[in-house]
Scaffold this active site. Sequence first.
Site, PDB file in Angstrom:
ATOM      1  N   GLN A  55     124.677  59.668  57.335  1.00  0.00           N
ATOM      2  CA  GLN A  55     125.914  59.018  57.742  1.00  0.00           C
ATOM      3  C   GLN A  55     126.144  59.046  59.252  1.00  0.00           C
ATOM      4  OE1 GLN A  55     127.708  57.218  55.885  1.00  0.00           O
ATOM      5  NE2 GLN A  55     127.113  57.828  53.817  1.00  0.00           N
ATOM      6  N   SER A  85     118.680  57.500  56.930  1.00  0.00           N
ATOM      7  CA  SER A  85     118.661  56.373  55.993  1.00  0.00           C
ATOM      8  C   SER A  85     118.951  55.093  56.745  1.00  0.00           C
ATOM      9  CB  SER A  85     119.707  56.595  54.896  1.00  0.00           C
ATOM     10  OG  SER A  85     119.733  55.501  53.996  1.00  0.00           O
ATOM     11  N   ALA A  86     118.071  54.094  56.636  1.00  0.00           N
ATOM     12  CA  ALA A  86     118.182  52.878  57.445  1.00  0.00           C
ATOM     13  C   ALA A  86     119.382  52.023  57.076  1.00  0.00           C
ATOM     14  CB  ALA A  86     116.907  52.053  57.320  1.00  0.00           C
ATOM     15  N   HIS A  87     119.698  51.912  55.786  1.00  0.00           N
ATOM     16  CA  HIS A  87     120.760  50.962  55.416  1.00  0.00           C
ATOM     17  C   HIS A  87     122.141  51.440  55.815  1.00  0.00           C
ATOM     18  CE1 HIS A  87     121.030  53.369  51.564  1.00  0.00           C
ATOM     19  NE2 HIS A  87     122.314  53.107  51.724  1.00  0.00           N
ATOM     20  N   THR A  96     101.825  53.606  49.583  1.00  0.00           N
ATOM     21  CA  THR A  96     101.549  52.774  50.750  1.00  0.00           C
ATOM     22  C   THR A  96     102.817  52.569  51.581  1.00  0.00           C
ATOM     23  OG1 THR A  96      99.828  51.597  49.523  1.00  0.00           O
ATOM     24  CG2 THR A  96     100.709  50.513  51.488  1.00  0.00           C
ATOM     25  N   CYS A 129     126.637  57.293  45.021  1.00  0.00           N
ATOM     26  CA  CYS A 129     125.756  57.851  44.002  1.00  0.00           C
ATOM     27  C   CYS A 129     126.514  58.542  42.887  1.00  0.00           C
ATOM     28  CB  CYS A 129     124.774  58.837  44.642  1.00  0.00           C
ATOM     29  SG  CYS A 129     123.647  58.052  45.804  1.00  0.00           S
TER      30      CYS A 129
END
Length: 365
Positions: A175, A192-194, A227, A312
């Site tokens: 955050q 976290s990218a989003h 990958t 979540c």
Amino acid sequence: MTNSRIYLDHAATTPLRPEARAGMEQGFALWANPSSPHAEGRRARAALEDARARVKELLGWEGEVIFTSGASEAAALALDAVNAVHDVASAVEHDAVLRGDLPEWTLPVRGDGAADLMALSDESRPLELLVGDPENRSLVAVQHVNSETGNRQHIGFTAEVVHDNGGLLLVDCAQSAGKFELPRMADLAIVSAHKFGGPVGIGALLVKDFALLHPSGGQERGYRRGTENLPAVLGMVAALEACHQPYIAPEVLEPLDAFAEGVRALGGEWLSDRLSDPTPYIRALAMPQMSAQAQLMRFDMAGISVSQGSACSSGTMKRSHVLTAMGLPGELADRTIRVSFGWTTTRAEVERFCETWLDMARRAA
């Protein structure tokens, strides 16, 4: 006043930045397995390693970067692969950290949401924890900015206490990355990218030294299997480069000051009043005489998306473990909602939310 949908659940996910979309398109154009030895694979590998270096530079991280599928996988990797015997976590951590039979011991928090660091040296804790023995050390997990209340932990002091007691510090920065300076005194950090406008499904575990982990084989220097997702990685670094300080222009959130006064005047609870270090982008508040679930439904009908707790766990009926750990009375916790703001939030949207909340509270009185 616009009647378009207002999305005030940016702590759950933030709209994809156009820069991130362009980065992903670059990744699709370059796509090949970065582990392949042919020319296409080598080009993909070069782009991947360049992105890794850019992430480190942008976050001011001098250690290593392991790309993951997001914050939850980064947390699992840290908890499973770290060279530590015991796991400790604050009582207000994300469910991804407080999973299964972990942690062995929960670090309590005070009523203001701050971790009670004195408990690390209190006789009530299990004696085998934090004894200063490298062969018996503990990993202590503390969230930088809480996803439900927006409270920020004092990571500098936390790191000092944990390290003085021989432990390792894992900081969940999901955050805070892209919004606040990364706490470099952490031994491991979760990103976290989003949360800052990057793609969903990409994140990273930052590690001060690979010696802190034991490899499991596979990709990412042998610390992750699967990958690498090059398009998502390039979208992530592009979104991070697009972040500015401040994350949101101050004038966008200006209406919240007067709104907070209105909340108090109507008998509501502005949770930031309780917090040790409230941050501007996540706010929790309770409406008098109306449950959080009823509020969510009425806001939804008004075209405003808000949430109750973290994404979540917000789909469950259970009471927030964060508010419970802070000692909030159950009836107050059950009336508390969370609103969070992102790079697309406008002042008009903030004003409309404030007006809607106040109108709902007056009608319920």
